[in-house]
Design a protein around this motif. Structure first.
Motif, PDB file in Angstrom:
ATOM      1  N   ARG A  66      19.511 -47.194  19.543  1.00 38.07           N
ATOM      2  CA  ARG A  66      20.416 -48.369  19.218  1.00 38.07           C
ATOM      3  C   ARG A  66      21.550 -47.909  18.477  1.00 38.07           C
ATOM      4  O   ARG A  66      21.674 -47.018  17.734  1.00 38.07           O
ATOM      5  CB  ARG A  66      19.322 -49.109  18.330  1.00 38.07           C
ATOM      6  CG  ARG A  66      20.044 -50.292  17.586  1.00 38.07           C
ATOM      7  CD  ARG A  66      19.344 -51.184  16.409  1.00 38.07           C
ATOM      8  NE  ARG A  66      18.095 -51.791  16.790  1.00 38.07           N
ATOM      9  CZ  ARG A  66      18.007 -52.959  17.270  1.00 38.07           C
ATOM     10  NH1 ARG A  66      18.868 -53.745  17.602  1.00 38.07           N
ATOM     11  NH2 ARG A  66      16.753 -53.377  17.608  1.00 38.07           N
ATOM     12  N   PRO A  67      22.722 -48.516  18.890  1.00 43.54           N
ATOM     13  CA  PRO A  67      23.940 -48.220  18.130  1.00 43.54           C
ATOM     14  C   PRO A  67      23.733 -48.933  16.622  1.00 43.54           C
ATOM     15  O   PRO A  67      23.538 -49.790  16.439  1.00 43.54           O
ATOM     16  CB  PRO A  67      24.979 -48.972  19.007  1.00 43.54           C
ATOM     17  CG  PRO A  67      24.351 -49.893  19.703  1.00 43.54           C
ATOM     18  CD  PRO A  67      22.880 -49.584  19.938  1.00 43.54           C
ATOM     19  N   LEU A  68      24.029 -47.869  15.906  1.00 42.19           N
ATOM     20  CA  LEU A  68      24.034 -48.065  14.374  1.00 42.19           C
ATOM     21  C   LEU A  68      25.298 -48.596  13.670  1.00 42.19           C
ATOM     22  O   LEU A  68      26.289 -47.813  14.178  1.00 42.19           O
ATOM     23  CB  LEU A  68      23.164 -47.004  13.653  1.00 42.19           C
ATOM     24  CG  LEU A  68      21.746 -46.704  14.239  1.00 42.19           C
ATOM     25  CD1 LEU A  68      21.132 -45.482  13.358  1.00 42.19           C
ATOM     26  CD2 LEU A  68      21.082 -47.953  14.087  1.00 42.19           C
ATOM     27  N   PRO A  69      25.317 -49.402  12.718  1.00 44.05           N
ATOM     28  CA  PRO A  69      26.438 -49.620  11.802  1.00 44.05           C
ATOM     29  C   PRO A  69      27.190 -48.406  11.338  1.00 44.05           C
ATOM     30  O   PRO A  69      26.311 -47.348  11.109  1.00 44.05           O
ATOM     31  CB  PRO A  69      25.964 -50.465  10.801  1.00 44.05           C
ATOM     32  CG  PRO A  69      24.516 -50.902  11.251  1.00 44.05           C
ATOM     33  CD  PRO A  69      23.964 -49.957  12.180  1.00 44.05           C
ATOM     34  N   TRP A 125      24.989 -52.044   3.819  1.00 46.93           N
ATOM     35  CA  TRP A 125      24.115 -51.059   4.607  1.00 46.93           C
ATOM     36  C   TRP A 125      23.290 -50.116   3.721  1.00 46.93           C
ATOM     37  O   TRP A 125      22.251 -49.652   3.963  1.00 46.93           O
ATOM     38  CB  TRP A 125      25.014 -50.547   5.601  1.00 46.93           C
ATOM     39  CG  TRP A 125      25.295 -51.411   6.655  1.00 46.93           C
ATOM     40  CD1 TRP A 125      26.673 -52.009   7.153  1.00 46.93           C
ATOM     41  CD2 TRP A 125      24.383 -51.939   7.596  1.00 46.93           C
ATOM     42  NE1 TRP A 125      26.409 -52.736   8.221  1.00 46.93           N
ATOM     43  CE2 TRP A 125      25.107 -52.912   8.500  1.00 46.93           C
ATOM     44  CE3 TRP A 125      23.063 -52.172   7.901  1.00 46.93           C
ATOM     45  CZ2 TRP A 125      24.468 -53.869   9.433  1.00 46.93           C
ATOM     46  CZ3 TRP A 125      22.226 -52.785   8.943  1.00 46.93           C
ATOM     47  CH2 TRP A 125      23.117 -53.667   9.621  1.00 46.93           C
ATOM     48  N   ASN A 156      30.907 -54.640  12.411  1.00 45.78           N
ATOM     49  CA  ASN A 156      29.965 -53.841  11.548  1.00 45.78           C
ATOM     50  C   ASN A 156      28.699 -54.437  11.457  1.00 45.78           C
ATOM     51  O   ASN A 156      27.620 -53.673  11.143  1.00 45.78           O
ATOM     52  CB  ASN A 156      30.532 -52.939  10.586  1.00 45.78           C
ATOM     53  CG  ASN A 156      29.761 -51.707  10.342  1.00 45.78           C
ATOM     54  OD1 ASN A 156      29.477 -51.040  11.377  1.00 45.78           O
ATOM     55  ND2 ASN A 156      29.568 -51.186   9.063  1.00 45.78           N
ATOM     56  N   SER A 200      21.568 -61.245  14.711  1.00 45.89           N
ATOM     57  CA  SER A 200      20.220 -60.160  14.634  1.00 45.89           C
ATOM     58  C   SER A 200      19.389 -60.385  16.089  1.00 45.89           C
ATOM     59  O   SER A 200      19.900 -61.280  16.754  1.00 45.89           O
ATOM     60  CB  SER A 200      19.248 -60.743  13.527  1.00 45.89           C
ATOM     61  OG  SER A 200      18.268 -59.352  13.506  1.00 45.89           O
ATOM     62  N   ILE A 203      17.613 -51.662   9.695  1.00 46.30           N
ATOM     63  CA  ILE A 203      18.280 -53.033  10.587  1.00 46.30           C
ATOM     64  C   ILE A 203      17.401 -53.896  10.239  1.00 46.30           C
ATOM     65  O   ILE A 203      16.212 -53.856  10.598  1.00 46.30           O
ATOM     66  CB  ILE A 203      18.245 -52.316  12.067  1.00 46.30           C
ATOM     67  CG1 ILE A 203      19.211 -51.063  12.435  1.00 46.30           C
ATOM     68  CG2 ILE A 203      18.718 -53.328  12.918  1.00 46.30           C
ATOM     69  CD1 ILE A 203      20.608 -51.405  12.019  1.00 46.30           C
ATOM     70  N   GLY A 216      28.750 -49.373  19.093  1.00 50.86           N
ATOM     71  CA  GLY A 216      28.536 -49.197  17.729  1.00 50.86           C
ATOM     72  C   GLY A 216      29.813 -48.708  16.936  1.00 50.86           C
ATOM     73  O   GLY A 216      29.581 -48.553  15.822  1.00 50.86           O
ATOM     74  N   SER A 232      27.028 -55.286  15.660  1.00 49.89           N
ATOM     75  CA  SER A 232      27.102 -54.454  16.788  1.00 49.89           C
ATOM     76  C   SER A 232      25.689 -53.896  17.039  1.00 49.89           C
ATOM     77  O   SER A 232      25.532 -53.319  18.434  1.00 49.89           O
ATOM     78  CB  SER A 232      28.177 -53.482  16.671  1.00 49.89           C
ATOM     79  OG  SER A 232      27.815 -52.529  15.597  1.00 49.89           O
ATOM     80  N   PHE A 233      24.726 -53.985  16.241  1.00 48.32           N
ATOM     81  CA  PHE A 233      23.515 -53.410  16.441  1.00 48.32           C
ATOM     82  C   PHE A 233      22.714 -54.289  17.311  1.00 48.32           C
ATOM     83  O   PHE A 233      21.627 -53.738  17.622  1.00 48.32           O
ATOM     84  CB  PHE A 233      22.760 -53.066  15.089  1.00 48.32           C
ATOM     85  CG  PHE A 233      22.416 -54.186  14.501  1.00 48.32           C
ATOM     86  CD1 PHE A 233      21.103 -54.878  14.569  1.00 48.32           C
ATOM     87  CD2 PHE A 233      23.329 -54.939  13.431  1.00 48.32           C
ATOM     88  CE1 PHE A 233      20.823 -56.151  13.634  1.00 48.32           C
ATOM     89  CE2 PHE A 233      23.040 -55.889  12.598  1.00 48.32           C
ATOM     90  CZ  PHE A 233      21.600 -56.602  12.813  1.00 48.32           C
ATOM     91  N   HIS A 247      15.638 -46.614  10.183  1.00 50.53           N
ATOM     92  CA  HIS A 247      16.404 -45.409  10.561  1.00 50.53           C
ATOM     93  C   HIS A 247      16.554 -44.464   9.523  1.00 50.53           C
ATOM     94  O   HIS A 247      16.357 -44.738   8.255  1.00 50.53           O
ATOM     95  CB  HIS A 247      17.691 -45.917  11.097  1.00 50.53           C
ATOM     96  CG  HIS A 247      17.571 -46.520  12.342  1.00 50.53           C
ATOM     97  ND1 HIS A 247      17.557 -46.092  13.744  1.00 50.53           N
ATOM     98  CD2 HIS A 247      17.149 -47.960  12.896  1.00 50.53           C
ATOM     99  CE1 HIS A 247      17.244 -47.071  14.652  1.00 50.53           C
ATOM    100  NE2 HIS A 247      17.237 -48.247  14.026  1.00 50.53           N
TER     101      HIS A 247
END
Ligand SMILES: [Zn+2]
Lengths: 137, 397
Positions: free
Chosen positions: A6-9, A20, B135, A101, A131, B127, B138-139, A126
């Motif tokens: 998953r692309p993370l912030p 975060w 930000n 979400s 998340i 991301g 993007s998840f 993570h």
């Protein structure tokens, strides 16, 4: 080839970094203005309701209502293509913020979701952060 | 209030190919389109004193474009608000001409999205997330289709709108596309299956891409481009074609808000400005050129532009109301075939102006008899989250 993730912030983006960082301890935080009471979302450095208020961080209960959603059937992203079909949703937290979400823990998202249904927070852990995801309440 | 005629569209060109097979650059498409649009107006490069550019050709585009075209403009405007950029450019050109800053404005667009295999509509948003809003989002694995689909889902929930009603929009635009040889060629070049008029059943039985939107409710991804020349009245009177006057314009933004309504777009703010300035009402509009990235975009925008009350778009479009040959029932929709079936290289706004001008000149392949008034409405960004709206009311003498 490494498994797609998953692309993370980013933890470097200045407005959203405190949010975060708090997710590491599984706190879903939002900002509220001490002066005018405006609930500000997404996180940022200034109040959008007044020019001189200070924003304080509060922790949300994690309870909310599904405002709208879609079930993605087709994705070319190396991670998300492995998840299809998956649900993306706007969730109205009871405290006010409307957050984007995924709805997880649903048998068949194409049939088992509805606008207006109650949802609750669940975390995907993570290394440096967690998340916030939602599941039917 | 009285209408003003400060500036008119006097030249148009839509680049004919939707698949340049990697043999042309966006800048080349822009330049070729500009030359044809200037010829259409009976003007030349040296007449242009204002350029408007959305920057799709690269950074510092105001400078790049001036040099590439060999111009020395007095006005350089590089507003980029996605697909609605060209409605903003038209608004700004009219304003700049009315103030005497310019006489001949040139708007151009070029894209090789198809050749690049850009997959505008179906990729995951990655991301990098440099903007704070991104930000936070993007998840989730958002796709362009899913973003619009969330607006459609909420519209269905609040108003009982059905997939069959949304399909009316796809059916009407395909009907118009089949009458437009460029659109038919586009669908052939992009290897559409079943290039023919469609039915509501065809649309709702096509593959689901992101619930509740089906394949035939989604725009194509093409190459393409075009150009528009806008001129002052003293120039327009000597141009080759009938001037198409810019009568009113409006601009607005919309972004996620706590407790907000995603079934209502920024058009609800931009349309009253534009109609008010033009002194016309939606019931007078003959041609509705409305950004059809997806079926739901058009449905929401028809409501927000004031053609019917919010929530009633579904029943309003039923029964083929948007066809070009039903002028007594309201405006004809996207008579070129739209982004759904003719041309969508990423930022379609310029084609809304071009086809509206064709209609008011009497040059459309789905010509509405005696068309006098058109609205071009661009939606740039994403309907279900953050976007810009640009409304332009056009009319002929
Ligand atoms: Zn405040």
């Amino acid at each position: 080839m490494a498994e797609a993730t998953r692309p993370l912030p980013s933890l470097k983006e200045l407005d959203t970094r405190p949010f975060w960082e708090a997710t590491k301890g599984k706190q879903l935080r939002y900002q509220k203005c001490d002066a005018c009471g405006t609930v500000v979302w997404h996180p940022r450095g200034h109040c959008t309701g007044c020019t001189n208020g200070t924003l304080s961080w509060h922790t949300a209960s994690g309870n909310g209502t599904l405002y709208s959603y879609s079930v993605v059937r087709q994705s070319y992203h190396p991670f998300f293509r492995t998840l299809v079909p998956y649900a993306i949703a706007w969730v109205d937290l009871d405290e006010g913020p409307r957050v984007l979400s995924n709805i997880v823990g649903v048998g068949d998202p194409t049939t088992d979701l509805a606008c207006g249904q109650r949802v609750k927070l669940t975390w995907e852990e993570h290394e440096e952060l967690s998340i916030p995801l939602f599941t039917p309440a | 209030m009285s209408q003003t005629r400060d500036a008119a569209i006097v030249g148009i060109h839509e680049y004919p190919s939707r698949d340049v097979e990697g043999e042309l650059s966006p800048l080349q498409i822009k330049a070729q389109s500009a030359a044809r649009a200037l010829e259409d107006a009976g003007l030349n490069w040296r007449d242009v004193d204002a350029v408007y550019d959305a920057g799709e050709g690269g950074p510092m585009s105001g400078l790049t474009i001036a040099e590439y075209f060999g111009l020395k403009p007095n006005v350089i405007d590089t507003t980029n608000v996605g697909g609605s950029s060209y409605e903003y450019h038209a608004a700004h050109a009219r304003r700049d001409i009315a103030q005497g800053k310019a006489r001949v404005a040139l708007l151009t667009y070029g894209s090789t999205a198809h050749s690049n295999m850009a997959r505008i509509g179906v990729g995951g948003r990655g991301g990098l997330g440099v903007q704070p809003g991104d930000n936070m989002e993007s998840f989730v694995g958002m796709t362009l289709v899913a973003n619009y689909a969330m607006a459609a889902r909420r519209h269905m929930y609040e108003y009982g709108t059905t997939s069959e009603q949304l399909a009316e929009i796809s059916v009407a635009t395909r009907l118009h596309a089949m009458r437009n040889p460029q659109a038919v060629k586009a669908m052939e070049d992009l290897e559409f299956l079943n290039i023919r008029e469609t039915t509501i059943e065809d649309v709702v039985n096509s593959r689901m891409i992101a619930d509740p939107l089906h394949l035939l409710e989604c725009c194509m991804i093409s190459d393409g481009g075009g150009a528009v020349v806008i001129a002052a009245p003293e120039v327009a009177k000597d141009c080759a074609k009938t001037p198409v006057w810019i009568l009113g314009t409006g601009e607005a933004t919309k972004y996620p808000e706590n407790g907000g309504d995603i079934t209502t777009s920024a058009a609800a703010q931009s349309a009253p400005q534009a109609f008010g300035e033009a002194g016309v009402t939606p019931t007078e509009i003959d041609i509705a050129m409305i950004y059809d990235s997806f079926s739901i975009t058009v449905l929401a925008l028809l409501e927000d532009l004031g053609f019917c009350p919010k929530g009633e778009g579904g029943s309003w479009v039923e029964g083929g109301r948007l066809r070009f040959d039903r002028p007594d029932d309201g405006p004809a929709l996207n008579t070129d075939g739209g982004g759904l079936s003719s041309n969508h290289p990423g930022m379609r706004g310029i084609f809304l102006l071009i086809e509206a001008a064709r209609q008011l000149r009497g040059e459309s392949t789905s010509q509405v008899t005696d068309a006098k008034l058109a609205v071009a409405h661009g939606n740039g960004g994403m309907l279900g989250s953050r976007h810009c709206a640009g409304t332009v009311i056009l009319g002929r003498d």
